[in-house]
Design an enzyme around this catalytic site. Structure first.
Site, PDB file in Angstrom:
ATOM      1  N   VAL A  83       0.943  -0.873   0.066  1.00 13.63           N
ATOM      2  CA  VAL A  83      -0.115   0.005   0.105  1.00 13.63           C
ATOM      3  C   VAL A  83       0.881   1.280  -0.083  1.00 13.63           C
ATOM      4  CG1 VAL A  83      -1.864   1.262   1.305  1.00 13.63           C
ATOM      5  CG2 VAL A  83      -2.012  -1.148   1.136  1.00 13.63           C
TER       6      VAL A  83
ATOM      7  N   LYS B  15      -6.532  -0.626   9.011  1.00 18.72           N
ATOM      8  CA  LYS B  15      -7.853  -0.840   9.800  1.00 18.72           C
ATOM      9  C   LYS B  15      -7.540  -1.490  11.226  1.00 18.72           C
ATOM     10  CE  LYS B  15      -6.451  -3.926   6.961  1.00 18.72           C
ATOM     11  NZ  LYS B  15      -6.362  -4.679   5.590  1.00 18.72           N
TER      12      LYS B  15
ATOM     13  N   GLU C 112      -9.608   7.011   5.118  1.00 15.56           N
ATOM     14  CA  GLU C 112     -10.627   6.506   4.212  1.00 15.56           C
ATOM     15  C   GLU C 112     -10.010   4.882   3.897  1.00 15.56           C
ATOM     16  OE1 GLU C 112     -13.586   7.646   2.598  1.00 15.56           O
ATOM     17  OE2 GLU C 112     -13.264   5.722   2.379  1.00 15.56           O
TER      18      GLU C 112
ATOM     19  N   ILE D 125     -12.687   2.497  -2.281  1.00 15.69           N
ATOM     20  CA  ILE D 125     -14.174   3.140  -2.260  1.00 15.69           C
ATOM     21  C   ILE D 125     -14.416   4.107  -1.109  1.00 15.69           C
ATOM     22  CG2 ILE D 125     -16.613   2.353  -1.703  1.00 15.69           C
ATOM     23  CD1 ILE D 125     -15.834  -0.681  -2.089  1.00 15.69           C
TER      24      ILE D 125
ATOM     25  N   GLY E 232      -1.566  -9.805  -3.821  1.00 20.13           N
ATOM     26  CA  GLY E 232      -1.487  -8.530  -2.886  1.00 20.13           C
ATOM     27  C   GLY E 232      -2.590  -8.344  -2.210  1.00 20.13           C
TER      28      GLY E 232
ATOM     29  N   GLU F 243      -3.533 -10.339   4.001  1.00 15.98           N
ATOM     30  CA  GLU F 243      -2.813  -9.820   4.875  1.00 15.98           C
ATOM     31  C   GLU F 243      -1.720 -10.520   4.807  1.00 15.98           C
ATOM     32  OE1 GLU F 243      -3.875  -6.919   6.714  1.00 15.98           O
ATOM     33  OE2 GLU F 243      -5.244  -7.169   4.982  1.00 15.98           O
TER      34      GLU F 243
ATOM     35  N   ASP G 203     -10.137  -9.370   9.876  1.00 17.18           N
ATOM     36  CA  ASP G 203     -10.064  -8.067   9.033  1.00 17.18           C
ATOM     37  C   ASP G 203     -11.374  -7.363   8.978  1.00 17.18           C
ATOM     38  OD1 ASP G 203      -8.493  -6.417   7.317  1.00 17.18           O
ATOM     39  OD2 ASP G 203      -9.755  -7.116   5.899  1.00 17.18           O
TER      40      ASP G 203
ATOM     41  N   LYS H  42     -12.942  -3.774   9.976  1.00 16.29           N
ATOM     42  CA  LYS H  42     -13.443  -2.567   9.364  1.00 16.29           C
ATOM     43  C   LYS H  42     -14.945  -2.224   9.782  1.00 16.29           C
ATOM     44  CE  LYS H  42     -10.650  -3.957   5.475  1.00 16.29           C
ATOM     45  NZ  LYS H  42     -10.203  -4.799   4.433  1.00 16.29           N
TER      46      LYS H  42
ATOM     47  N   GLY I  72      -5.397  -4.180  -2.823  1.00 14.81           N
ATOM     48  CA  GLY I  72      -4.563  -3.897  -3.762  1.00 14.81           C
ATOM     49  C   GLY I  72      -3.763  -2.471  -3.838  1.00 14.81           C
TER      50      GLY I  72
HETATM   51  N1  HSE Z   1      -6.484  -8.166   3.132  1.00 14.77           N
HETATM   52  C1  HSE Z   1      -7.487  -7.083   2.892  1.00 14.77           C
HETATM   53  C2  HSE Z   1      -8.273  -7.595   1.991  1.00 14.77           C
HETATM   54  C3  HSE Z   1      -6.626  -5.960   2.249  1.00 14.77           C
HETATM   55  O1  HSE Z   1      -8.148  -8.661   1.264  1.00 14.77           O
HETATM   56  O2  HSE Z   1      -9.487  -6.984   1.727  1.00 14.77           O
HETATM   57  C4  HSE Z   1      -7.419  -4.697   2.256  1.00 14.77           C
HETATM   58  O3  HSE Z   1      -7.977  -4.187   3.352  1.00 14.77           O
END
Ligand code: HSE
Length: 318
Positions: free
Chosen positions: A14, A101, A125, A132, A183, A186, A197, A201, A299
């Site tokens: 990122v 996050k 964001e 998004i 990519g 995580e 994850d 979020k 990505g």
């Molecule tokens: N590992 C996360 C996903 C990356 O696959 O959405 C983006 O937050």
């Protein structure tokens, strides 16, 4: 022309995508902000080709406390030391933009309070839904609503795995490797496949939608690691797709019911059409009714796009 000097913590997927956008789209960023947005320092041990060597440092203080850095981009990932670094940067008067996050969800109150106390911007964001612009929309165009329900497909890796298992009958392990190579996943994909994850979020979405902080560890969470082809076929027989859904609903007493779990989504529901690494957040507001935000949730460049959007907001506010 004003200059905005940026320090990047971590030039991985990122951070690297953000650097690429800041370099490739320098002209349009300058035109839109009236600012020369410069990457002045990068904290990373591993250098990338095409990034000047003199930008690198291995000493966090060169970014966090240095007088010539105005804004810190935190793209290290993980809760610590990322959270402490962000706090330190804000205490030194630097704006902070992050995609992290896990760190934001675990320390939402501390990070937002530190930003307020130090009169700096703290923008995140990119932490939900990658490219998004859903958090910005919730805090701007949609802010006249009481939010009633938020449903999201907010993990690209698991949506990619479920899509390939559904459409191609692909093997779980093989598709996970593919998602890692692309990519999306995580560093430790357990966070993806076990729903951790997504819980991070959802915690952030809940904080913005309902002004309530629910730590991710308190959100009942089930991932997709136990999903079999038989489960997917059973959902299909009922005219549904299995999707890993972040779900929050406002109860009549003002509390919020939150969960992360695979849900059967009717093929007629807009979320059923969200495939591969795409993400979507489907929000119901008392005035706007239903809106859906859709795009690439993971990505380098989609996530970098959201980070650069936040940098531009800071630059415009100066
Ligand atoms: N590992 C996360 C996903 C990356 O696959 O959405 C983006 O937050």
């Amino acid at each position: 022309m004003k200059t905005l000097k940026i320090g990047i913590l971590g030039l991985g997927t990122v951070g690297g995508g953000t650097y690429t956008i800041l370099t490739k789209n320098k002209e349009i960023i300058e035109k839109r902000t009236g600012c020369d947005v410069q990457v002045a320092r990068i904290l990373d041990r591993f250098q990338k080709p095409d990034v000047p060597e003199y930008l690198y440092t291995e000493d966090p203080d060169d970014v966090l406390t240095s007088k010539d850095i105005d804004l810190v981009i935190e793209t290290l990932g993980g809760i610590e030391p990322a959270c402490s670094f962000m706090v330190q940067a804000m205490k030194h008067g630097k704006h902070v933009v992050t995609a992290n996050k896990a760190a934001v969800a675990a320390n939402y109150e501390l990070l937002t309070k530190t930003a307020k106390e130090n009169n700096v911007k703290f923008l995140y964001e990119a932490s939900v839904g990658g490219g998004i612009p859903v958090l910005t929309a919730m805090q701007n165009a949609l802010q006249g609503n009481n939010f009633l329900e938020v449903m999201g497909i907010v993990n690209g890796t698991t949506n990619y795995i479920l899509t390939k298992m559904t459409e191609d009958g692909a093997d779980y392990g093989e598709v996970l490797k593919d998602a890692q190579a692309k990519g999306f996943a995580e560093a430790d994909p357990t966070a993806d496949v076990e729903g951790i994850d997504v819980a991070n979020k959802l915690s952030i979405l809940i904080a913005l939608a309902f002004d309530q902080y629910i730590p991710p560890t308190e959100i009942p969470t089930t991932g997709i690691s136990a999903i079999t082809k038989a489960d997917i076929d059973a959902a299909a027989a009922e005219g549904c797709k299995l999707k890993l859904i972040a779900h929050a609903t406002l109860n009549p007493d003002g509390t919020v019911k939150a969960s992360v779990a695979p849900e059967k989504i009717a093929n007629t529901h807009p979320l059923a059409g969200v495939s591969n690494e795409f993400n979507a957040v489907y929000i119901t507001g008392d005035m706007v009714d239903e809106v859906m935000f859709y795009g690439k949730g993971a990505g380098a460049l989609p996530t970098g796009s959201a980070i650069v959007g936040d940098i531009i907001s800071v630059a415009k506010s100066l």
